[in-house]
Design an enzyme around this catalytic site. Structure first.
Site, PDB file in Angstrom:
ATOM      1  N   ASP A   9     -97.715  12.111 -90.114  1.00  0.00           N
ATOM      2  CA  ASP A   9     -99.031  12.111 -90.700  1.00  0.00           C
ATOM      3  C   ASP A   9     -99.476  10.855 -90.982  1.00  0.00           C
ATOM      4  O   ASP A   9     -98.487  10.171 -91.647  1.00  0.00           O
ATOM      5  CB  ASP A   9     -99.397  13.174 -91.590  1.00  0.00           C
ATOM      6  CG  ASP A   9     -99.317  14.686 -91.371  1.00  0.00           C
ATOM      7  OD1 ASP A   9     -99.261  14.732 -90.232  1.00  0.00           O
ATOM      8  OD2 ASP A   9     -99.142  15.542 -92.368  1.00  0.00           O
ATOM      9  N   ASP A 131    -106.207  26.126 -88.565  1.00  0.00           N
ATOM     10  CA  ASP A 131    -105.383  25.751 -90.022  1.00  0.00           C
ATOM     11  C   ASP A 131    -106.209  26.982 -90.948  1.00  0.00           C
ATOM     12  O   ASP A 131    -107.438  26.937 -90.911  1.00  0.00           O
ATOM     13  CB  ASP A 131    -105.810  24.371 -90.436  1.00  0.00           C
ATOM     14  CG  ASP A 131    -105.117  23.467 -89.352  1.00  0.00           C
ATOM     15  OD1 ASP A 131    -104.032  23.708 -88.840  1.00  0.00           O
ATOM     16  OD2 ASP A 131    -105.655  22.260 -89.373  1.00  0.00           O
TER      17      ASP A 131
END
EC number: 5.3.1.16
Length: 240
Positions: A9, A131
């Site tokens: 990330d 998500d």
């Protein structure tokens, strides 16, 4: 054998991890994501999940240069997500070396555009990002909740040809408390042919074995690696 997919990330060009998607709970693990990618490759890892967290927040790709550097300097198969909100964004991602693109927010906000990508690039190159928190889909780098329930949301896109889904339980992500086995079992019971990529919560190697036993075909993990809860030797053994 379950497919292992380490995650990188990116915020401000650095390799970071968040806790429950909170940008204020950021921890920097490495200044150079390319070095991290090479470390994974050297350990025998073949796949990488690369997330542009700056892009997710800005609603446009920000860190394509890092994507280019990773794909140019490694042989990793990279799926890229974060900020892919337009035709220009997805072209940038593929032109920068991504093998697959994950679309999450766009699949909620602009269904027609996302469907056009499935038709243009094929379901093998487009991954649906689902998500969620408490079964409800979240968007914009998890900064915004919606009223969309995950199970019918997935069903809608499987009818349109989607086969690969990254599902992250936000409440578990970065917490090192174990993955959402019950959620993944529910999804696979409903959609047994789905290539489900579990993400969030992995705290040890046993969690990976538990996911495999539950029939989950692939798992993304990040903090467990960076915090040395799971070793690259263990992961390389799975991928052999």
């Amino acid at each position: 054998m379950i497919e292992i997919v380490p995650a990188i990330d990116i915020i401000d060009g650095k390799c970071v991890r968040l806790s429950q998607g909170d940008y204020n709970a950021k921890k920097v693990y490495n200044e150079d994501p390319v070095d991290v990618a090479k470390m994974f490759e050297d350990a025998g890892i073949r796949r990488l999940h690369l997330v542009d967290l700056d892009g997710a927040k800005a609603k446009r790709i920000v860190n394509q240069t890092i994507l280019e550097k990773i794909t140019s300097n490694t042989s990793l198969i990279v799926d890229f997500g974060g900020g892919v909100q337009s035709n220009e964004d997805i072209e940038i991602a593929f032109n920068s070396g991504a093998s697959m693109v994950t679309g999450g927010s766009i699949a909620v906000r602009n269904r027609d555009l996302f469907l056009s990508w499935i038709q243009k690039y094929g379901s093998g190159k487009i991954i649906l990002g689902a998500d969620c928190k408490d079964h409800k889909i979240a968007v914009s780098g998890w900064q915004e909740s919606t009223s969309v329930d995950i199970i019918p949301f997935l069903g809608d896109y499987t009818k349109e040809g989607i086969t690969k889904v990254v599902c992250t339980d936000i409440s578990k992500d970065g917490m090192l408390q174990g993955p959402s086995l019950d959620l993944y079992k529910e999804i696979l019971e409903t959609y047994p042919d789905m290539y489900l990529i579990a993400s969030g919560g992995v705290s040890c190697f046993q969690d990976i074995l538990d996911l495999e036993a539950a029939g989950v075909p692939s798992v993304i993990l990040g903090k467990a690696i960076y915090e040395n809860r799971v070793t690259l030797r263990e992961l390389a053994g799975v991928n052999l």
